[in-house]
Write a protein that holds these residues in place. Structure first.
Motif, mmCIF file in Angstrom:
data_model
loop_
_atom_site.group_PDB
_atom_site.id
_atom_site.type_symbol
_atom_site.label_atom_id
_atom_site.label_comp_id
_atom_site.label_asym_id
_atom_site.label_seq_id
_atom_site.Cartn_x
_atom_site.Cartn_y
_atom_site.Cartn_z
ATOM 1 N N ASN B 276 1.262 -1.323 0.105
ATOM 2 C CA ASN B 276 0.366 -0.254 0.234
ATOM 3 C C ASN B 276 1.060 1.786 0.262
ATOM 4 O O ASN B 276 1.292 2.323 1.081
ATOM 5 N N PHE B 277 1.181 1.940 -1.068
ATOM 6 C CA PHE B 277 2.399 2.280 -1.539
ATOM 7 C C PHE B 277 1.770 4.366 -0.543
ATOM 8 O O PHE B 277 2.094 4.724 -0.530
ATOM 9 N N ALA B 278 0.667 4.434 -0.062
ATOM 10 C CA ALA B 278 -0.356 5.244 -0.135
ATOM 11 C C ALA B 278 0.577 5.615 1.813
ATOM 12 O O ALA B 278 0.771 6.834 1.569
ATOM 13 N N MET B 279 1.217 4.437 2.485
ATOM 14 C CA MET B 279 2.235 4.923 3.527
ATOM 15 C C MET B 279 2.761 5.791 3.482
ATOM 16 O O MET B 279 3.954 6.404 3.921
ATOM 17 N N PHE B 280 3.596 5.259 2.329
ATOM 18 C CA PHE B 280 4.673 6.512 1.218
ATOM 19 C C PHE B 280 4.060 7.777 1.095
ATOM 20 O O PHE B 280 5.642 8.943 2.100
ATOM 21 N N ILE B 281 3.300 8.049 1.124
ATOM 22 C CA ILE B 281 3.414 9.561 0.859
ATOM 23 C C ILE B 281 2.021 10.331 1.840
ATOM 24 O O ILE B 281 1.504 11.357 1.834
ATOM 25 N N GLY B 282 1.900 9.219 2.848
ATOM 26 C CA GLY B 282 1.610 9.276 4.556
ATOM 27 C C GLY B 282 0.288 10.095 3.905
ATOM 28 O O GLY B 282 -0.450 10.770 5.579
ATOM 29 N N SER B 283 -0.620 10.031 3.407
ATOM 30 C CA SER B 283 -2.396 10.199 2.653
ATOM 31 C C SER B 283 -3.081 8.372 3.225
ATOM 32 O O SER B 283 -3.399 7.529 2.993
#
Lengths: 246, 500
Positions: B276-283
């Motif tokens: 879940n790449f959304a973790m990387f962008i903090g969203s």
């Protein structure tokens, strides 16, 4: 009652009010800000009591710092443990009848004061000598150390060099407790010592000294590892579930 | 490597900390997202007007939503304990890669606008207003943090730089300065269902191909089912497992384990991505959206359990966040934790005798194990504290006879990131990735030289991709990197149980 006594009385009432109200507001802010996700640094305890014990070890023994850097740990323990003993020694100034435990701690309070200053000087030396720490140090970091060293050194000075009338000092602070301003000795060492303490109390809620309440509210340390068992949901995030397709 | 424009760092003889070199990595930054990458995620296409003020407003919003951010920004005393803990600092010497210095990039704005001291005496406490220089520094150095949480282990207050860099990236996204790699991938997930953009026909084709390969190889008809309604287990695995070596050998391993244990499983084409790449962008919003694809797939397919394949960041989101983001899971079989890690399943089966392994099959190998950062410090496996360290090792030891640990300062909770985590696994950050791998490469070299290690197992798609790419820079073969389930795959005894 001298003007000086009045000025210091006002200073200490103001400093105490700022410290108490400032810290209370900050703690309230921490406590009411939600934690959207479970983020304990793993491995983390599986129970609430385990997590509380983890925070206790952090507060009492600086567990993570011990893992991290032995020199900083030694100086930090010297400073904090020394400060704790020195503070306990000072409780006698606020008690008409001094508790036994406070009487017993008196001699250790002196060693505490020495340890505190030694630890501070060690931390300060690292801040100057170690280039990585020098890089991250700002003026406020040096000033904070200067202030604490000033408090410790002026206190030790009164113990060993230029003594002050501590009977009168005690009467003054007992007086402050019942809003009855007594005479404060006007020895420079005492005035410096008390002034610096008041400054410390004032800056406490507005500075990095917030690490004191902060450590208790750090989610990476105080959260329980139970994410699969219990659904953790922040109030602001909960409404999002209404938008999902399933 | 002949074509490289930078020097691969030399192995340090005594693991000395590098001298600081100001600006050593100030040229390093990933490609900036274009409007077509940002807009599908609901972010402004490009730098908005009034961005300085918008950034401050977004920071205020995040401070109100996330206690960690507020406490961490307040609590740092600049003790310096973290300064030598980040692999990117150790590999580059750039002082802004020291965790505290990285945090200070955001803290300076926080202090200026949200603290009394910073409003009155900005110079004294390092408070600064948002300007182009600050934004540039943010973009560069918050994309030199792989959110591995190693610094948080060593911080006396548990300050987690990952939380700070996630917040900074979230702020940047909200003013139109996104990172192309992560945002492009997230748009693909929303549209197609996985990071690689593999549509259902391609998945079906790949899985069929695997069935043929395995049958040819072993004579056993191991199935790799896709979108099977009524399967017991939904397998959610990083899409790299469908695509490339060495990942795909791990997927073959999962398939063999399920086959041999008689577990009825399926992959979903709709939720064909574990990471879940959304973790990387903090969203949180993006993370919620991506995670709920898994919920929908589980409901649509009517499965009873969810099992995740080997993937580090995926497992952090799965273990620590999935219940929050996509729960409650009351429609699944309560006998199993939701979700389970494939290693929990496999280890359970080894212990119960549900599968049998012949470790001699891997006698040509001497293994070591790289703890993936997000598994190690962001999750757990099994039911005891630290199970995420125990279970992978137990499975390795059941599959291989020769196993060697690396330096304990580089394993378990102290493990180093591979150098490519947290949204940095992109070729535009190759120099950073190579340099950030230094501490792991040093520990690996030690066990190669002293113990004849031939292979390093990892349980994360990013670790595996990163290592296969950067190990040649350090003179190691990319084939050294294996999935744990590749070892299981080689060692598992297939066939009727009574014959074994």
């Amino acid at each position: 009652m001298s003007t000086l006594s009045l000025i210091y009385a006002i200073l200490f009432y103001a400093a105490t009010a700022l410290l108490v109200v400032g810290l209370a507001l900050r703690i309230k802010l921490y406590a009411t800000t939600p934690t959207p996700l479970k983020i304990p640094t793993m491995p983390a305890p599986l129970t609430k009591s385990g997590a509380a014990f983890r925070v206790f070890r952090e507060v009492a023994f600086f567990e993570s710092l011990f893992k991290s850097n032995r020199w900083i740990w030694i100086f930090a323990v010297l400073f904090h443990a020394g400060l704790a003993l020195a503070l306990l020694r000072h409780v006698r100034y606020f008690q008409a009848d001094v508790w036994l435990i406070i009487e017993l701690v008196q001699p250790f309070g002196i060693y505490g004061g020495m340890a505190m200053v030694a630890g501070l000087l060690g931390l300060w030396a690292r801040r100057i000598v170690q280039e990585r720490i020098r890089y991250i140090s700002g003026p406020s970091d040096h000033l904070m150390l200067a202030l604490l060293v000033l408090i410790g050194a002026s206190g030790l000075n009164m113990k060993f060099l230029t003594r002050t009338d501590i009977i009168e000092v005690k009467a003054y602070f007992l007086g402050l407790l019942r809003f009855d301003i007594q005479n404060l000795p006007s020895d420079p060492a005492l005035l410096v010592h008390l002034g610096a303490v008041a400054v410390l109390m004032i800056v406490f809620p507005f500075s990095k000294l917030l690490h004191v309440p902060g450590v208790f509210f750090s989610p990476s340390r105080n959260q329980v590892d139970d994410a699969r068992d219990k659904r953790h949901l922040a109030p602001w995030a909960a409404p999002m579930d209404a938008n999902r397709e399933a | 490597m002949a074509d490289q424009k930078f020097q691969t760092p030399a192995f340090r003889e005594y693991r000395d900390n590098p001298a600081i070199q100001i600006g050593a990595m100030s040229h390093s930054q990933p490609f900036i997202a274009k409007p077509e990458h940002n807009e599908p995620l609901g972010f402004p296409g490009e730098l908005v007007e009034n961005w300085e003020q918008k950034a401050v407003e977004k920071l205020g919003d995040l401070l109100d939503k996330n206690r960690a951010l507020r406490v961490y920004l307040d609590s740092c005393v600049k003790c310096g304990a973290c300064t030598d803990k980040c692999h990117y600092f150790l590999g580059t010497g750039d002082p802004k890669n020291m965790p505290v210095a990285r945090q200070d990039l955001l803290r300076s704005l926080y202090r200026r606008h949200f603290t009394l001291a910073g409003k009155i005496f900005p110079g004294l406490v390092g408070a600064k207003d948002m300007d182009k220089e600050m934004l540039d520094d943010w973009y560069k150095y918050f994309h030199q943090c792989s959110q591995c949480r190693r610094c948080s282990v060593f911080c006396p207050y548990g300050i987690d730089t990952a939380e700070i860099s996630m917040a900074a990236r979230e702020i940047m996204d909200h003013i139109g300065v996104g990172q192309k790699y992560s945002n492009e991938i997230l748009a693909k997930v929303h549209k197609i269902g996985n990071n690689l953009g593999l549509p259902k026909p391609a998945l079906a084709d790949t899985l069929e191909g695997l069935e043929e390969d395995v049958e040819e190889d072993t004579g056993v008809a191991v199935k790799f089912p896709l979108d099977v309604h009524g399967a017991d287990v939904l397998l959610v695995t990083p899409s790299a497992d469908f695509f490339a070596e060495p990942h795909v050998d791990g997927l073959i391993g999962y398939g063999k384990v399920f086959h041999q244990a008689g577990i009825n499983w399926t992959v979903s084409s709709y939720a064909s991505e574990a990471a879940n790449f959304a973790m990387f962008i903090g969203s949180y919003e993006q993370m919620h959206k991506v995670a709920n694809r898994i919920r929908k797939a589980a409901l649509d397919l009517g499965v009873k359990r969810i099992v995740f394949g080997e993937c580090g960041h995926a497992w952090r989101v799965a273990y620590s966040f999935l219940n929050t983001l996509a729960g409650p899971w009351d429609f699944l079989d309560p006998k199993y934790p939701v979700p389970q890690h494939i290693l929990e399943v496999t280890n359970g089966l080894i212990k119960s005798g549900g599968i049998k392994l012949d470790a001699q099959a891997n006698d040509d190998k001497v293994l070591t194990f790289h703890d993936s950062c997000n598994v190690a410090r962001g999750s757990r496996m099994g039911d005891v504290e630290g199970g995420q360290f125990i279970i992978p090792r137990e499975v390795i030891k059941a599959s291989v006879n020769k196993f060697v640990e690396m330096d304990p300062q580089t394993t378990c909770e102290k493990t180093f990131c591979c150098g490519g985590g947290g949204g940095l696994l992109t070729d535009d950050l190759m120099e950073l990735r190579v340099k950030g791998a230094l501490p792991r490469m040093e520990a690996l070299k030690e066990v190669i030289d002293n113990h004849g290690v031939t292979h390093m197992a990892a349980i994360c798609a990013i670790c595996k991709s990163q290592f296969t790419k950067v190990m040649p820079y350090y003179g190691f073969s990319m084939d050294m990197v294996v999935s744990i389930h590749q070892l299981v795959s080689d060692a598992i005894q297939l066939g009727a149980k009574e014959e074994l």
